[in-house]
Design a protein around this motif. Structure first.
Motif, mmCIF file in Angstrom:
data_model
loop_
_atom_site.group_PDB
_atom_site.id
_atom_site.type_symbol
_atom_site.label_atom_id
_atom_site.label_comp_id
_atom_site.label_asym_id
_atom_site.label_seq_id
_atom_site.Cartn_x
_atom_site.Cartn_y
_atom_site.Cartn_z
ATOM 1 N N LEU A 11 12.579 -3.754 -51.553
ATOM 2 C CA LEU A 11 12.113 -3.540 -52.923
ATOM 3 C C LEU A 11 10.674 -4.027 -53.025
ATOM 4 C CD1 LEU A 11 15.245 -4.885 -54.851
ATOM 5 C CD2 LEU A 11 14.645 -2.495 -54.406
ATOM 6 N N LYS A 12 10.001 -3.650 -54.081
ATOM 7 C CA LYS A 12 8.597 -4.019 -54.271
ATOM 8 C C LYS A 12 8.421 -5.540 -54.247
ATOM 9 C CE LYS A 12 4.648 -2.966 -57.208
ATOM 10 N NZ LYS A 12 4.178 -2.261 -58.394
ATOM 11 N N ASP A 13 9.332 -6.276 -54.876
ATOM 12 C CA ASP A 13 9.251 -7.745 -54.871
ATOM 13 C C ASP A 13 9.385 -8.302 -53.447
ATOM 14 O OD1 ASP A 13 8.916 -7.792 -57.600
ATOM 15 O OD2 ASP A 13 11.032 -8.241 -58.029
ATOM 16 N N ASP A 14 10.258 -7.671 -52.659
ATOM 17 C CA ASP A 14 10.432 -8.099 -51.269
ATOM 18 C C ASP A 14 9.168 -7.844 -50.454
ATOM 19 O OD1 ASP A 14 13.094 -8.816 -51.775
ATOM 20 O OD2 ASP A 14 13.792 -6.781 -51.344
ATOM 21 N N VAL A 15 8.509 -6.738 -50.723
ATOM 22 C CA VAL A 15 7.258 -6.407 -50.029
ATOM 23 C C VAL A 15 6.200 -7.446 -50.374
ATOM 24 C CG1 VAL A 15 5.410 -4.710 -49.820
ATOM 25 C CG2 VAL A 15 7.786 -3.954 -49.916
ATOM 26 N N GLN A 16 6.140 -7.835 -51.644
ATOM 27 C CA GLN A 16 5.171 -8.846 -52.054
ATOM 28 C C GLN A 16 5.446 -10.166 -51.334
ATOM 29 O OE1 GLN A 16 4.712 -9.329 -56.272
ATOM 30 N NE2 GLN A 16 3.102 -10.859 -56.037
ATOM 31 N N LYS A 17 6.709 -10.563 -51.240
ATOM 32 C CA LYS A 17 7.065 -11.791 -50.524
ATOM 33 C C LYS A 17 6.691 -11.680 -49.054
ATOM 34 C CE LYS A 17 10.835 -13.047 -53.605
ATOM 35 N NZ LYS A 17 12.286 -13.096 -53.772
ATOM 36 N N HIS A 18 6.933 -10.506 -48.474
ATOM 37 C CA HIS A 18 6.579 -10.279 -47.069
ATOM 38 C C HIS A 18 5.075 -10.468 -46.868
ATOM 39 C CE1 HIS A 18 6.863 -8.509 -43.048
ATOM 40 N NE2 HIS A 18 5.783 -7.821 -43.360
ATOM 41 N N CYS A 19 4.292 -9.915 -47.781
ATOM 42 C CA CYS A 19 2.826 -10.051 -47.701
ATOM 43 C C CYS A 19 2.403 -11.512 -47.814
ATOM 44 C CB CYS A 19 2.149 -9.221 -48.785
ATOM 45 S SG CYS A 19 2.300 -7.434 -48.534
ATOM 46 N N GLU A 20 3.051 -12.252 -48.679
ATOM 47 C CA GLU A 20 2.744 -13.680 -48.837
ATOM 48 C C GLU A 20 3.088 -14.448 -47.562
ATOM 49 O OE1 GLU A 20 4.849 -15.014 -52.317
ATOM 50 O OE2 GLU A 20 3.677 -13.727 -53.645
ATOM 51 N N ILE A 21 4.264 -14.169 -47.011
ATOM 52 C CA ILE A 21 4.701 -14.848 -45.788
ATOM 53 C C ILE A 21 3.729 -14.556 -44.651
ATOM 54 C CG2 ILE A 21 6.487 -14.847 -43.985
ATOM 55 C CD1 ILE A 21 8.532 -14.439 -46.314
ATOM 56 N N GLU A 23 0.690 -14.002 -44.952
ATOM 57 C CA GLU A 23 -0.619 -14.514 -45.372
ATOM 58 C C GLU A 23 -1.674 -13.412 -45.466
ATOM 59 O OE1 GLU A 23 -1.453 -17.732 -42.670
ATOM 60 O OE2 GLU A 23 -0.025 -19.049 -43.663
ATOM 61 N N MET A 24 -1.275 -12.294 -46.051
ATOM 62 C CA MET A 24 -2.219 -11.209 -46.295
ATOM 63 C C MET A 24 -3.067 -11.558 -47.505
ATOM 64 S SD MET A 24 0.048 -7.830 -45.595
ATOM 65 C CE MET A 24 1.013 -7.682 -44.099
ATOM 66 N N THR A 25 -4.255 -11.006 -47.553
ATOM 67 C CA THR A 25 -5.136 -11.291 -48.682
ATOM 68 C C THR A 25 -4.553 -10.694 -49.956
ATOM 69 O OG1 THR A 25 -6.437 -9.263 -48.426
ATOM 70 C CG2 THR A 25 -7.175 -11.205 -47.171
ATOM 71 N N GLN A 26 -5.012 -11.206 -51.078
ATOM 72 C CA GLN A 26 -4.550 -10.682 -52.368
ATOM 73 C C GLN A 26 -4.948 -9.217 -52.525
ATOM 74 O OE1 GLN A 26 -6.034 -13.332 -55.393
ATOM 75 N NE2 GLN A 26 -4.428 -14.846 -55.023
ATOM 76 N N THR A 27 -6.126 -8.886 -52.032
ATOM 77 C CA THR A 27 -6.591 -7.498 -52.120
ATOM 78 C C THR A 27 -5.690 -6.575 -51.322
ATOM 79 O OG1 THR A 27 -8.871 -8.256 -52.392
ATOM 80 C CG2 THR A 27 -8.563 -5.966 -51.717
ATOM 81 N N ASP A 28 -5.393 -6.958 -50.079
ATOM 82 C CA ASP A 28 -4.494 -6.140 -49.262
ATOM 83 C C ASP A 28 -3.121 -6.023 -49.913
ATOM 84 O OD1 ASP A 28 -6.369 -5.589 -47.303
ATOM 85 O OD2 ASP A 28 -5.747 -7.223 -45.988
ATOM 86 N N THR A 29 -2.634 -7.125 -50.451
ATOM 87 C CA THR A 29 -1.319 -7.115 -51.106
ATOM 88 C C THR A 29 -1.308 -6.157 -52.294
ATOM 89 O OG1 THR A 29 -0.900 -9.390 -50.399
ATOM 90 C CG2 THR A 29 0.431 -8.554 -52.221
ATOM 91 N N LYS A 30 -2.365 -6.190 -53.112
ATOM 92 C CA LYS A 30 -2.439 -5.287 -54.271
ATOM 93 C C LYS A 30 -2.469 -3.827 -53.829
ATOM 94 C CE LYS A 30 -4.628 -8.448 -57.499
ATOM 95 N NZ LYS A 30 -5.838 -8.772 -58.273
ATOM 96 N N ILE A 31 -3.229 -3.541 -52.788
ATOM 97 C CA ILE A 31 -3.312 -2.167 -52.278
ATOM 98 C C ILE A 31 -1.940 -1.714 -51.775
ATOM 99 C CG2 ILE A 31 -4.279 -0.717 -50.444
ATOM 100 C CD1 ILE A 31 -6.867 -2.439 -50.720
ATOM 101 N N ILE A 32 -1.276 -2.583 -51.025
ATOM 102 C CA ILE A 32 0.044 -2.255 -50.482
ATOM 103 C C ILE A 32 1.053 -2.016 -51.596
ATOM 104 C CG2 ILE A 32 2.007 -3.231 -49.203
ATOM 105 C CD1 ILE A 32 -0.191 -4.605 -47.405
ATOM 106 N N LEU A 33 1.058 -2.896 -52.585
ATOM 107 C CA LEU A 33 2.009 -2.746 -53.687
ATOM 108 C C LEU A 33 1.738 -1.479 -54.486
ATOM 109 C CD1 LEU A 33 2.325 -6.455 -54.876
ATOM 110 C CD2 LEU A 33 3.934 -5.141 -53.472
ATOM 111 N N GLY A 34 0.462 -1.133 -54.653
ATOM 112 C CA GLY A 34 0.116 0.113 -55.338
ATOM 113 C C GLY A 34 0.588 1.328 -54.553
ATOM 114 N N LEU A 35 0.413 1.278 -53.250
ATOM 115 C CA LEU A 35 0.864 2.371 -52.388
ATOM 116 C C LEU A 35 2.382 2.464 -52.328
ATOM 117 C CD1 LEU A 35 -1.432 2.278 -49.210
ATOM 118 C CD2 LEU A 35 -1.119 4.187 -50.775
ATOM 119 N N TRP A 36 3.042 1.311 -52.439
ATOM 120 C CA TRP A 36 4.500 1.269 -52.265
ATOM 121 C C TRP A 36 5.215 2.241 -53.202
ATOM 122 C CZ3 TRP A 36 6.849 -0.630 -48.231
ATOM 123 C CH2 TRP A 36 8.244 -0.744 -48.234
ATOM 124 N N GLU A 37 4.727 2.325 -54.431
ATOM 125 C CA GLU A 37 5.366 3.211 -55.398
ATOM 126 C C GLU A 37 4.944 4.665 -55.217
ATOM 127 O OE1 GLU A 37 5.045 1.747 -59.362
ATOM 128 O OE2 GLU A 37 5.965 -0.161 -58.852
#
Length: 95
Positions: A11-21, A23-37
């Motif tokens: 799920l999107k929340d799981d992807v965000q946690k994965h990015c945090e674990i 240690e991806m940048t906030q910018t990369d995380t935002k791009i990934i989450l935007g693409l996820w949907e």
């Protein structure tokens, strides 16, 4: 894409946690989450690219540590061992 199978059912929340674990940048995380949907496969590809880049950066950092350790301790090694160690470090940095 070595990790794509493990990410497909997240799920999107799981992807965000994965990015945090990871240690991806906030910018990369935002791009990934935007693409996820919009395009989950593109998001997974981007995650994989970032993780590969992180792996290479870690490997390079470890090489620098090994090289520094060698330089500091080279004086205490025989010429033969020092030469072989230098060859090994040179081969490692090539790849």
């Amino acid at each position: 894409m070595k990790r794509s199978n493990s990410l497909k059912n997240l799920l999107k929340d799981d992807v965000q946690k994965h990015c945090e674990i990871k240690e991806m940048t906030q910018t990369d995380t935002k791009i990934i989450l935007g693409l996820w949907e919009q395009n989950q496969q593109k998001a997974i590809s981007l995650i994989s690219e970032i993780e590969i880049r992180q792996d290479y950066n870690k490997a390079e950092s470890k090489w620098h540590e090994a090289n520094e350790y060698f330089i500091v301790n080279e004086l205490y090694l025989s010429e033969e061992v020092a030469a072989e160690t230098r060859k090994m470090l040179d081969l490692m940095i090539k790849y």
